[in-house]
Design a protein around this motif. Structure first.
Motif, PDB file in Angstrom:
ATOM      1  N   GLU A  85      16.406  15.449  -3.517  1.00  0.00           N
ATOM      2  CA  GLU A  85      16.090  16.357  -4.618  1.00  0.00           C
ATOM      3  C   GLU A  85      16.267  15.685  -5.970  1.00  0.00           C
ATOM      4  OE1 GLU A  85      18.348  19.886  -4.267  1.00  0.00           O
ATOM      5  OE2 GLU A  85      17.357  20.571  -2.420  1.00  0.00           O
ATOM      6  N   THR A  86      17.093  14.665  -6.007  1.00  0.00           N
ATOM      7  CA  THR A  86      17.337  13.955  -7.264  1.00  0.00           C
ATOM      8  C   THR A  86      16.279  12.889  -7.545  1.00  0.00           C
ATOM      9  OG1 THR A  86      18.799  12.433  -6.087  1.00  0.00           O
ATOM     10  CG2 THR A  86      19.822  14.340  -7.168  1.00  0.00           C
ATOM     11  N   ASP A  87      15.418  12.620  -6.579  1.00  0.00           N
ATOM     12  CA  ASP A  87      14.390  11.594  -6.763  1.00  0.00           C
ATOM     13  C   ASP A  87      13.289  12.101  -7.688  1.00  0.00           C
ATOM     14  OD1 ASP A  87      15.736   9.914  -5.069  1.00  0.00           O
ATOM     15  OD2 ASP A  87      14.531  10.434  -3.294  1.00  0.00           O
ATOM     16  N   ALA A  88      12.752  11.185  -8.478  1.00  0.00           N
ATOM     17  CA  ALA A  88      11.613  11.528  -9.331  1.00  0.00           C
ATOM     18  C   ALA A  88      10.299  11.294  -8.600  1.00  0.00           C
ATOM     19  CB  ALA A  88      11.650  10.698 -10.611  1.00  0.00           C
ATOM     20  N   MET A  89      10.277  10.271  -7.747  1.00  0.00           N
ATOM     21  CA  MET A  89       9.068   9.935  -7.002  1.00  0.00           C
ATOM     22  C   MET A  89       9.369   9.950  -5.506  1.00  0.00           C
ATOM     23  SD  MET A  89       6.855   9.379  -9.453  1.00  0.00           S
ATOM     24  CE  MET A  89       5.482   8.461  -8.743  1.00  0.00           C
ATOM     25  N   ALA A  90       8.365  10.320  -4.722  1.00  0.00           N
ATOM     26  CA  ALA A  90       8.508  10.369  -3.267  1.00  0.00           C
ATOM     27  C   ALA A  90       7.477   9.445  -2.629  1.00  0.00           C
ATOM     28  CB  ALA A  90       8.309  11.796  -2.751  1.00  0.00           C
ATOM     29  N   VAL A  91       7.908   8.721  -1.598  1.00  0.00           N
ATOM     30  CA  VAL A  91       7.005   7.840  -0.849  1.00  0.00           C
ATOM     31  C   VAL A  91       6.249   8.668   0.190  1.00  0.00           C
ATOM     32  CG1 VAL A  91       6.833   5.863   0.698  1.00  0.00           C
ATOM     33  CG2 VAL A  91       8.485   5.838  -1.187  1.00  0.00           C
ATOM     34  N   ILE A  92       4.916   8.566   0.172  1.00  0.00           N
ATOM     35  CA  ILE A  92       4.073   9.310   1.110  1.00  0.00           C
ATOM     36  C   ILE A  92       3.721   8.394   2.280  1.00  0.00           C
ATOM     37  CG2 ILE A  92       1.935  10.589   1.429  1.00  0.00           C
ATOM     38  CD1 ILE A  92       3.977  11.933  -0.399  1.00  0.00           C
ATOM     39  N   GLU A  93       4.154   8.771   3.465  1.00  0.00           N
ATOM     40  CA  GLU A  93       3.877   7.958   4.654  1.00  0.00           C
ATOM     41  C   GLU A  93       2.447   8.160   5.146  1.00  0.00           C
ATOM     42  OE1 GLU A  93       6.847   8.947   7.490  1.00  0.00           O
ATOM     43  OE2 GLU A  93       8.519   8.440   6.163  1.00  0.00           O
ATOM     44  N   SER A  94       1.938   9.379   5.047  1.00  0.00           N
ATOM     45  CA  SER A  94       0.564   9.656   5.455  1.00  0.00           C
ATOM     46  C   SER A  94       0.113  10.961   4.816  1.00  0.00           C
ATOM     47  CB  SER A  94       0.444   9.752   6.984  1.00  0.00           C
ATOM     48  OG  SER A  94       1.188  10.854   7.473  1.00  0.00           O
ATOM     49  N   GLY A  95      -1.217  11.115   4.707  1.00  0.00           N
ATOM     50  CA  GLY A  95      -1.768  12.353   4.171  1.00  0.00           C
ATOM     51  C   GLY A  95      -2.537  12.190   2.880  1.00  0.00           C
ATOM     52  N   LEU A  96      -2.296  11.076   2.155  1.00  0.00           N
ATOM     53  CA  LEU A  96      -2.992  10.832   0.897  1.00  0.00           C
ATOM     54  C   LEU A  96      -3.560   9.421   0.875  1.00  0.00           C
ATOM     55  CD1 LEU A  96      -0.687  12.441  -1.839  1.00  0.00           C
ATOM     56  CD2 LEU A  96      -2.959  13.201  -1.138  1.00  0.00           C
ATOM     57  N   SER A  97      -4.623   9.268   0.092  1.00  0.00           N
ATOM     58  CA  SER A  97      -5.239   7.962  -0.104  1.00  0.00           C
ATOM     59  C   SER A  97      -5.296   7.657  -1.588  1.00  0.00           C
ATOM     60  CB  SER A  97      -6.654   7.936   0.488  1.00  0.00           C
ATOM     61  OG  SER A  97      -6.628   8.250   1.864  1.00  0.00           O
ATOM     62  N   GLU A  98      -5.438   6.373  -1.896  1.00  0.00           N
ATOM     63  CA  GLU A  98      -5.481   5.975  -3.293  1.00  0.00           C
ATOM     64  C   GLU A  98      -6.676   6.604  -4.000  1.00  0.00           C
ATOM     65  OE1 GLU A  98      -7.696   1.728  -3.224  1.00  0.00           O
ATOM     66  OE2 GLU A  98      -5.651   1.716  -2.465  1.00  0.00           O
ATOM     67  N   ASN A  99      -6.488   6.876  -5.293  1.00  0.00           N
ATOM     68  CA  ASN A  99      -7.495   7.467  -6.190  1.00  0.00           C
ATOM     69  C   ASN A  99      -7.736   8.948  -5.961  1.00  0.00           C
ATOM     70  OD1 ASN A  99      -8.005   4.985  -7.522  1.00  0.00           O
ATOM     71  ND2 ASN A  99      -9.383   4.368  -5.870  1.00  0.00           N
ATOM     72  N   LYS A 150       0.823  -1.216   0.000  1.00  0.00           N
ATOM     73  CA  LYS A 150       0.000   0.000   0.000  1.00  0.00           C
ATOM     74  C   LYS A 150       0.855   1.263   0.000  1.00  0.00           C
ATOM     75  CE  LYS A 150      -3.822   0.277   2.099  1.00  0.00           C
ATOM     76  NZ  LYS A 150      -4.900   0.394   3.097  1.00  0.00           N
ATOM     77  N   GLU A 151       2.133   1.129  -0.322  1.00  0.00           N
ATOM     78  CA  GLU A 151       3.041   2.264  -0.360  1.00  0.00           C
ATOM     79  C   GLU A 151       2.598   3.237  -1.448  1.00  0.00           C
ATOM     80  OE1 GLU A 151       7.249   1.968  -1.957  1.00  0.00           O
ATOM     81  OE2 GLU A 151       7.645   2.084   0.197  1.00  0.00           O
ATOM     82  N   ILE A 152       2.373   4.481  -1.078  1.00  0.00           N
ATOM     83  CA  ILE A 152       1.913   5.502  -2.016  1.00  0.00           C
ATOM     84  C   ILE A 152       3.112   6.330  -2.491  1.00  0.00           C
ATOM     85  CG2 ILE A 152       0.563   7.626  -2.214  1.00  0.00           C
ATOM     86  CD1 ILE A 152      -1.485   6.401  -0.388  1.00  0.00           C
ATOM     87  N   LYS A 153       3.245   6.432  -3.804  1.00  0.00           N
ATOM     88  CA  LYS A 153       4.311   7.240  -4.400  1.00  0.00           C
ATOM     89  C   LYS A 153       3.693   8.292  -5.308  1.00  0.00           C
ATOM     90  CE  LYS A 153       8.049   3.810  -4.389  1.00  0.00           C
ATOM     91  NZ  LYS A 153       9.041   3.095  -5.229  1.00  0.00           N
ATOM     92  N   ILE A 154       4.236   9.511  -5.230  1.00  0.00           N
ATOM     93  CA  ILE A 154       3.775  10.595  -6.094  1.00  0.00           C
ATOM     94  C   ILE A 154       5.001  11.327  -6.650  1.00  0.00           C
ATOM     95  CG2 ILE A 154       1.652  10.872  -4.772  1.00  0.00           C
ATOM     96  CD1 ILE A 154       2.879  13.426  -3.564  1.00  0.00           C
ATOM     97  N   PRO A 155       4.834  12.068  -7.744  1.00  0.00           N
ATOM     98  CA  PRO A 155       5.966  12.828  -8.294  1.00  0.00           C
ATOM     99  C   PRO A 155       6.460  13.893  -7.314  1.00  0.00           C
ATOM    100  CG  PRO A 155       4.199  12.626  -9.903  1.00  0.00           C
ATOM    101  CD  PRO A 155       3.640  12.149  -8.607  1.00  0.00           C
TER     102      PRO A 155
END
Length: 363
Positions: free
Chosen positions: A319-333, A282-287
């Protein structure tokens, strides 16, 4: 120059000036319009909003019923006799080993009485033989031995006449179908349910290979709208084919699955529930381009009813990462603004007032 010629010259000059003025206005208007179009295009291109949808993961759902881990039913049994001396009541909780009731076998009881009478008769015969004990010595010994054997039979019968039943485990008692005034409680049924429950469900053959014993689950109770944690404890390999009542054709096979609950409070026998199993992390990744930083806190702009709303998220990235793992604060969809810097969108801005070319949903 005559008056008529002078008047004609003035009229021609006026026409020429009017035509020249119109040409100048048309030229200037065309230039101004081109400039306006270019400005609007530049403004629109600088405000293109790219939206990113937080991806969802594949799920498997198992519908089932909350069921006691152990259940025992007691009733009339011909080999034991009728039920008597019931010491429990419906709804009562008893500990393991508690004397619940007894069986009485009337046939064994009659046999016992017959054996006791037989001994009594033999003892009378011995008394008569003892009047001439010397001559009847062997017969007296025989009858005494016979009495001894019958007493052993009586001891065995006494154990079988009354059979006490003790609770095989701790649980709640339920009593059904008692005929009041009946000489024999043949219709009485005593059930004992343990207080440890599990979810008894079924899974289709399509999802059978996706799960295994030990897989964690989230279980939703329909009655209380409560969510509980659980773990798959058993998966049957024996299929149960379900037949469609309308077409009478066999559908996909179903396999029985047991799910144990991590915590037992508020569970009731018979509650319907649904277990949800996530097939991937369930790891959430966003740009990274969707994240802004203010005062050592990270934020994103979330689409809430078409309005950009700032929301704090917990994350950690380079800063060099393209995607960041979100630990909390967002849900799928959920949808967020992906290009914060390019779009120049701020909290409270409308995301959909622009034309369709201004919002990119391809991300």
């Amino acid at each position: 120059m005559t008056f008529l010629k002078e008047k004609s010259f003035k009229r021609d000059a006026t026409v020429v000036l009017a035509v020249l003025s119109a040409c100048v206005l048309i030229f200037n208007g065309s230039t101004n319009n081109d400039t306006s179009i270019e400005v609007r295009a530049e403004k629109r291109n600088s405000n293109v909003v790219s939206m990113y949808t937080v991806p969802s993961v594949e799920k498997v759902f198992i519908n089932g019923v909350v069921t006691p881990g152990k259940t025992e039913t007691f009733g009339y049994k011909s080999e034991y006799g009728t039920m008597e001396n019931v010491k429990v009541q419906s709804g009562e909780y008893v500990d393991k080993g508690y004397h619940m009731f007894s069986y009485r076998d009337s046939s064994k009881e009659e046999e016992l009485k017959s054996k006791e009478k037989e001994i009594s008769d033999l003892e009378k015969d011995i008394k008569e033989l003892q009047q001439n004990s010397a001559e009847n010595r062997q017969q007296i010994i025989y009858l005494n031995n016979k009495i001894r054997d019958i007493k052993k039979e009586i001891d065995d019968l006494k154990v079988k006449v009354v059979t006490n039943v003790y609770a095989p485990f701790s649980g709640e008692v339920h009593i059904e179908s008692t005929i009041e005034g009946s000489a024999e409680d043949k219709e009485m049924t005593i059930m004992l349910d343990s207080k440890e429950y599990y979810l008894d469900g079924k899974i289709s053959e399509q999802d059978f290979a996706k799960i295994k014993v030990g897989t964690p689950t989230n279980v939703y109770l329909f009655s209380t709208k409560e969510a509980k944690k659980g773990t798959i404890t058993y998966i049957s390999k024996r299929p149960e084919t379900v037949v469609d009542e309308e077409t009478k054709n066999a559908n996909l096979s179903k396999y029985r699955v047991k799910i144990g609950f991590t915590e037992q409070s508020d569970l009731v026998n018979g509650y319907h529930a649904q277990a949800k199993i996530d097939m991937a992390s369930k790891e959430i990744k966003i740009p990274v381009t969707a994240i802004s930083k203010e005062n050592d806190k990270y934020y994103v702009l979330v689409d809430e009813m078409g309005i950009a709303k700032k929301r704090e998220v917990k994350t950690n990235f380079l800063e060099t990462d393209a995607m960041a793992v979100i630990e909390s604060g967002l849900s799928e969809n959920e949808m967020i603004v992906e290009n914060l810097k390019e779009s120049k969108i701020k909290e409270g801005d409308s995301l959909y007032e622009r034309g369709s070319s201004d919002v990119n949903f391809d991300k």
